[in-house]
Scaffold this motif. Structure first.
Motif, short mmCIF file in Angstrom:
data_model
loop_
_atom_site.label_atom_id
_atom_site.label_comp_id
_atom_site.label_asym_id
_atom_site.label_seq_id
_atom_site.Cartn_x
_atom_site.Cartn_y
_atom_site.Cartn_z
N TYR A 1 0.50 -1.24 -0.05
CA TYR A 1 0.02 0.31 -0.22
C TYR A 1 0.53 0.85 0.17
O TYR A 1 0.45 2.03 -0.78
CB TYR A 1 -1.08 0.26 1.07
N VAL B 1 -6.67 7.03 4.22
CA VAL B 1 -6.38 6.42 4.41
C VAL B 1 -4.85 6.49 4.31
O VAL B 1 -3.62 6.37 5.32
CB VAL B 1 -6.76 5.17 2.88
N LEU C 1 -3.49 3.11 -3.31
CA LEU C 1 -4.68 3.14 -2.78
C LEU C 1 -5.86 2.85 -3.93
O LEU C 1 -6.82 3.30 -3.57
CB LEU C 1 -4.78 4.15 -2.32
N SER D 1 -6.76 -0.22 -3.94
CA SER D 1 -8.51 -1.07 -3.66
C SER D 1 -9.26 -0.30 -2.58
O SER D 1 -9.95 -0.92 -2.30
CB SER D 1 -7.41 -2.21 -3.17
N PHE D 2 -9.23 0.93 -2.57
CA PHE D 2 -9.72 1.64 -1.74
C PHE D 2 -10.81 2.33 -2.48
O PHE D 2 -11.02 2.74 -3.16
CB PHE D 2 -8.90 2.56 -0.48
N SER D 3 -11.47 3.48 -1.67
CA SER D 3 -12.33 3.73 -2.77
C SER D 3 -12.30 5.00 -2.90
O SER D 3 -11.22 5.65 -1.51
CB SER D 3 -14.14 3.54 -2.04
N GLN E 1 -12.26 7.19 0.58
CA GLN E 1 -11.68 7.07 1.33
C GLN E 1 -10.15 6.87 1.13
O GLN E 1 -9.55 7.47 2.06
CB GLN E 1 -12.03 5.54 1.78
N ARG E 2 -8.99 7.72 0.49
CA ARG E 2 -8.25 7.42 0.34
C ARG E 2 -7.19 9.02 0.42
O ARG E 2 -6.78 8.14 1.19
CB ARG E 2 -8.37 7.81 -1.56
#
Length: 198
Positions: free
Chosen positions: A4, A36, A25, A27-29, A32-33
């Motif tokens: 990540y 995160v 990132l 794999s995150f919406s 949310q990035r």
């Protein structure tokens, strides 16, 4: 298996100074990035601050593993990966990145540098290259090939054992045939001996 983030820090007396970082990132919406990324940046700095000089450590945070290496010269790096990613490959990546960074960026710039002032562009390249540990790391690639060979070998042995039962039947039949052949040979020899012309 997923990487990540990777970040390079300078460990100061009380605080870790972020020098450069790269994130994957995807794999995150989308919404949310940014959160995160902030969390990963904060966690990386905290781990560097709490890790002693000249040591390596792996810290589990929920479903992530944070691997840290703080060198004796206070140059540090953190990789955040999922729990499936091989630990040895993470530390190989950390070694490589810190060695490369220390050759390209003057140590005078480490304590006061920030991501905008530090000229080091290879983090994104390393992050994408090491997404597949088998391709990036020769040892992991060899191990994967050995595992595949072992699977093929096991499958071959299983099929051989299955076939082995049939081979045993053939061997038993051939032994039986062998006795009959010997008897036929003896009988044929006796029959032919009476017809021999001297």
């Amino acid at each position: 298996m997923k990487l990540y983030s990777i970040s390079i820090h300078h460990k100061g007396a009380t605080k870790a100074n972020l020098l450069k970082s790269a994130y994957d990132l995807s794999s995150f919406s989308f919404f949310q990035r940014s959160s995160v990324q902030e969390f990963m940046t904060f966690t990386s700095a905290l781990i560097v601050e709490r890790t002693s000089q000249g040591s390596r450590a792996s810290v589990k945070e929920q479903e992530y593993l944070c691997h840290v290496y703080v060198r004796n010269d206070n140059l540090s790096a953190v990789v955040i990966a999922d729990t499936e990613y091989p630990q040895r490959v993470c530390f190989t990546l950390l070694d490589k990145v810190l060695e490369e960074f220390s050759r390209q960026v003057n140590s005078i710039d480490w304590p006061s540098g920030n991501p905008d002032t530090i000229n080091y562009k290879a983090l994104d390249i390393h992050l994408s290259k090491y997404q597949n540990p088998r391709e990036a790391d020769a040892m992991t690639k060899v191990q994967a090939e050995l595992d595949e060979t072992k699977i093929i070998l096991h499958n071959t042995m299983e099929s051989l054992l299955e076939r082995g039962e049939k081979l045993d039947d053939l061997v038993a039949k051939s032994e039986h045939l062998g006795n009959q052949s010997k008897a036929f040979y003896k009988t044929a020899r006796k029959q032919n001996s009476c017809c021999e012309i001297m």
